[in-house]
Design a protein around this motif. Structure first.
Motif, PDB file in Angstrom:
ATOM      1  N   THR A   9      17.191 -47.127 -21.589  1.00 39.55           N
ATOM      2  CA  THR A   9      17.444 -45.820 -21.095  1.00 39.55           C
ATOM      3  C   THR A   9      16.711 -45.561 -19.836  1.00 39.55           C
ATOM      4  O   THR A   9      16.074 -46.566 -19.212  1.00 39.55           O
ATOM      5  CB  THR A   9      16.755 -45.072 -22.284  1.00 39.55           C
ATOM      6  OG1 THR A   9      15.265 -45.481 -22.469  1.00 39.55           O
ATOM      7  CG2 THR A   9      17.348 -45.110 -23.639  1.00 39.55           C
ATOM      8  N   SER A  10      16.613 -44.356 -19.255  1.00 39.81           N
ATOM      9  CA  SER A  10      16.113 -44.179 -18.109  1.00 39.81           C
ATOM     10  C   SER A  10      14.690 -44.211 -18.017  1.00 39.81           C
ATOM     11  O   SER A  10      14.116 -44.020 -19.236  1.00 39.81           O
ATOM     12  CB  SER A  10      16.468 -42.485 -17.686  1.00 39.81           C
ATOM     13  OG  SER A  10      15.925 -41.839 -18.806  1.00 39.81           O
ATOM     14  N   PRO A  11      13.728 -44.390 -17.084  1.00 37.73           N
ATOM     15  CA  PRO A  11      12.396 -44.828 -17.185  1.00 37.73           C
ATOM     16  C   PRO A  11      11.719 -43.507 -17.638  1.00 37.73           C
ATOM     17  O   PRO A  11      12.063 -42.311 -17.507  1.00 37.73           O
ATOM     18  CB  PRO A  11      12.057 -44.941 -15.550  1.00 37.73           C
ATOM     19  CG  PRO A  11      13.291 -45.150 -14.874  1.00 37.73           C
ATOM     20  CD  PRO A  11      14.587 -44.633 -15.586  1.00 37.73           C
ATOM     21  N   ARG A  12      10.577 -43.974 -18.483  1.00 35.94           N
ATOM     22  CA  ARG A  12       9.767 -42.959 -19.104  1.00 35.94           C
ATOM     23  C   ARG A  12       8.173 -43.344 -18.731  1.00 35.94           C
ATOM     24  O   ARG A  12       8.065 -44.836 -18.883  1.00 35.94           O
ATOM     25  CB  ARG A  12      10.088 -42.898 -20.458  1.00 35.94           C
ATOM     26  CG  ARG A  12      11.309 -42.065 -20.919  1.00 35.94           C
ATOM     27  CD  ARG A  12      11.317 -42.320 -22.317  1.00 35.94           C
ATOM     28  NE  ARG A  12      10.363 -41.593 -23.167  1.00 35.94           N
ATOM     29  CZ  ARG A  12      10.357 -40.282 -23.443  1.00 35.94           C
ATOM     30  NH1 ARG A  12      11.558 -39.772 -23.417  1.00 35.94           N
ATOM     31  NH2 ARG A  12       8.947 -39.708 -24.203  1.00 35.94           N
ATOM     32  N   ALA A  13       7.393 -42.618 -18.234  1.00 40.72           N
ATOM     33  CA  ALA A  13       6.189 -42.946 -18.014  1.00 40.72           C
ATOM     34  C   ALA A  13       5.392 -43.802 -19.168  1.00 40.72           C
ATOM     35  O   ALA A  13       4.516 -44.609 -19.176  1.00 40.72           O
ATOM     36  CB  ALA A  13       5.551 -42.011 -17.783  1.00 40.72           C
ATOM     37  N   GLN A  14       5.600 -43.358 -20.588  1.00 39.20           N
ATOM     38  CA  GLN A  14       5.307 -43.791 -21.747  1.00 39.20           C
ATOM     39  C   GLN A  14       5.184 -45.300 -21.784  1.00 39.20           C
ATOM     40  O   GLN A  14       4.451 -46.096 -21.944  1.00 39.20           O
ATOM     41  CB  GLN A  14       5.516 -43.355 -22.930  1.00 39.20           C
ATOM     42  CG  GLN A  14       5.283 -41.916 -22.922  1.00 39.20           C
ATOM     43  CD  GLN A  14       6.502 -40.929 -22.585  1.00 39.20           C
ATOM     44  OE1 GLN A  14       7.158 -41.301 -21.589  1.00 39.20           O
ATOM     45  NE2 GLN A  14       6.495 -39.776 -23.235  1.00 39.20           N
ATOM     46  N   GLN A  16       5.839 -47.426 -19.243  1.00 36.36           N
ATOM     47  CA  GLN A  16       5.352 -47.938 -17.939  1.00 36.36           C
ATOM     48  C   GLN A  16       3.541 -48.083 -18.496  1.00 36.36           C
ATOM     49  O   GLN A  16       3.070 -49.248 -18.010  1.00 36.36           O
ATOM     50  CB  GLN A  16       5.601 -47.463 -16.986  1.00 36.36           C
ATOM     51  CG  GLN A  16       7.107 -47.569 -16.096  1.00 36.36           C
ATOM     52  CD  GLN A  16       7.285 -46.641 -15.492  1.00 36.36           C
ATOM     53  OE1 GLN A  16       6.922 -45.650 -15.173  1.00 36.36           O
ATOM     54  NE2 GLN A  16       8.079 -47.139 -14.295  1.00 36.36           N
ATOM     55  N   ARG A  17       3.316 -46.885 -18.920  1.00 36.69           N
ATOM     56  CA  ARG A  17       1.779 -47.133 -19.037  1.00 36.69           C
ATOM     57  C   ARG A  17       1.309 -48.011 -20.258  1.00 36.69           C
ATOM     58  O   ARG A  17       0.364 -48.479 -20.166  1.00 36.69           O
ATOM     59  CB  ARG A  17       1.096 -45.722 -19.386  1.00 36.69           C
ATOM     60  CG  ARG A  17       1.311 -44.697 -18.055  1.00 36.69           C
ATOM     61  CD  ARG A  17       0.367 -43.630 -18.587  1.00 36.69           C
ATOM     62  NE  ARG A  17       0.936 -42.689 -19.537  1.00 36.69           N
ATOM     63  CZ  ARG A  17       1.653 -41.710 -19.405  1.00 36.69           C
ATOM     64  NH1 ARG A  17       2.130 -41.338 -18.242  1.00 36.69           N
ATOM     65  NH2 ARG A  17       1.851 -40.994 -20.552  1.00 36.69           N
ATOM     66  N   ALA A  18       2.306 -48.278 -21.167  1.00 30.03           N
ATOM     67  CA  ALA A  18       1.965 -49.114 -22.316  1.00 30.03           C
ATOM     68  C   ALA A  18       1.953 -50.544 -21.763  1.00 30.03           C
ATOM     69  O   ALA A  18       1.535 -51.247 -22.663  1.00 30.03           O
ATOM     70  CB  ALA A  18       2.805 -48.886 -23.422  1.00 30.03           C
ATOM     71  N   ALA A  52       7.077 -44.994 -26.552  1.00 25.57           N
ATOM     72  CA  ALA A  52       6.860 -46.019 -25.327  1.00 25.57           C
ATOM     73  C   ALA A  52       7.947 -47.053 -25.362  1.00 25.57           C
ATOM     74  O   ALA A  52       8.301 -47.688 -24.243  1.00 25.57           O
ATOM     75  CB  ALA A  52       5.523 -46.831 -25.542  1.00 25.57           C
ATOM     76  N   LEU A  53       8.888 -47.078 -26.260  1.00 23.49           N
ATOM     77  CA  LEU A  53       9.873 -48.111 -26.581  1.00 23.49           C
ATOM     78  C   LEU A  53      11.039 -47.478 -25.918  1.00 23.49           C
ATOM     79  O   LEU A  53      12.117 -48.010 -25.527  1.00 23.49           O
ATOM     80  CB  LEU A  53       9.995 -48.455 -27.941  1.00 23.49           C
ATOM     81  CG  LEU A  53       9.193 -49.159 -28.797  1.00 23.49           C
ATOM     82  CD1 LEU A  53       9.753 -49.361 -29.980  1.00 23.49           C
ATOM     83  CD2 LEU A  53       8.824 -50.480 -28.178  1.00 23.49           C
TER      84      LEU A  53
END
Length: 225
Positions: A9-14, A16-18, A52-53
């Motif tokens: 899916t499209s990038p999510r900060a969660q 990346q931060r995880a 985050a997944l």
């Protein structure tokens, strides 16, 4: 079927931060039995929030598709098409390894489908197969149609074998016999004769038959050029 990139899916900060990456997710997912695998269970194992997944996988279905594609490509990449002595042997090698690759997926096989067989699987054996076909004199268009047809036949046959192994029976003859038993014996005499013959279409002999048809047809096509 969507490509591997489209399943992410499209990038999510969660995500990346995880500190997650796709390989970490797939490695953790491989430790589950298919029936126990869910995004919630996977997030718990990775000690991250389920959200985050979503940077990598949209839902359980897309996760299973990624696992199936990865496992299939791991099996299919060892194909010896390039070492085949001629185009016929190359097609046979491709078919045999394609079928065994799908069968090796077990429960994950139902989650794999090649919307375009030429873009979802390992590229090396496909490249080698097209080289063999070009060397033999097939046009590029005929080669594309031939490989697509072969991939579709192999996928269907592999799924038949898995269905037979899971059910311990041949589902099509059973369904046909059940339908005929409800009718008068004088009806559909050809189907009655066929069902009594008991041909096993869930065996390696069926794939051999299909390959013979494909190879003979391709040979005639090539000779007509």
């Amino acid at each position: 079927m969507k490509s591997k990139d489209e399943l992410i899916t499209s990038p999510r900060a969660q995500g990346q931060r995880a500190g997650l990456d796709l390989e970490q997710i797939l490695e953790a997912a491989r430790s589950f039995r298919p029936e126990d695998l869910s995004l919630s269970a996977l997030a718990l194992k990775l000690k991250v929030d389920r959200k985050a997944l979503s940077y990598y996988v949209k839902d359980r279905k897309s996760l299973f598709q990624l696992l199936a594609i990865e496992a299939f490509n791991g099996h299919f990449s060892g194909l010896g098409v390039a070492e085949a002595v001629d185009w016929q042997s190359a097609l046979k090698a491709y078919a045999e390894t394609f079928v065994s690759g799908i069968i090796s997926l077990g429960a994950f096989a139902e989650h794999i489908w090649f919307g375009d067989p030429l873009t979802m699987i390992s590229l090396d054996p496909v490249e080698a197969l097209f080289a063999k076909l070009k060397e033999a004199g097939f046009s590029d268009e005929d080669s594309v149609r031939l490989v697509t047809m072969l991939s579709t036949v192999c996928l269907g046959h592999a799924r038949d074998i898995l269905t037979y192994r899971n059910n311990k029976s041949q589902s099509r003859p059973i369904a046909l016999r059940g339908a005929l038993d409800k009718l008068a014996a004088t009806q559909y005499e050809n189907l009655h004769r066929i069902i009594e013959l008991g041909v096993n279409t869930y065996s390696v002999e069926q794939l051999d038959f299909e390959m013979e048809i494909i190879l003979n047809s391709a040979s005639r096509l090539l000779a007509a050029k």
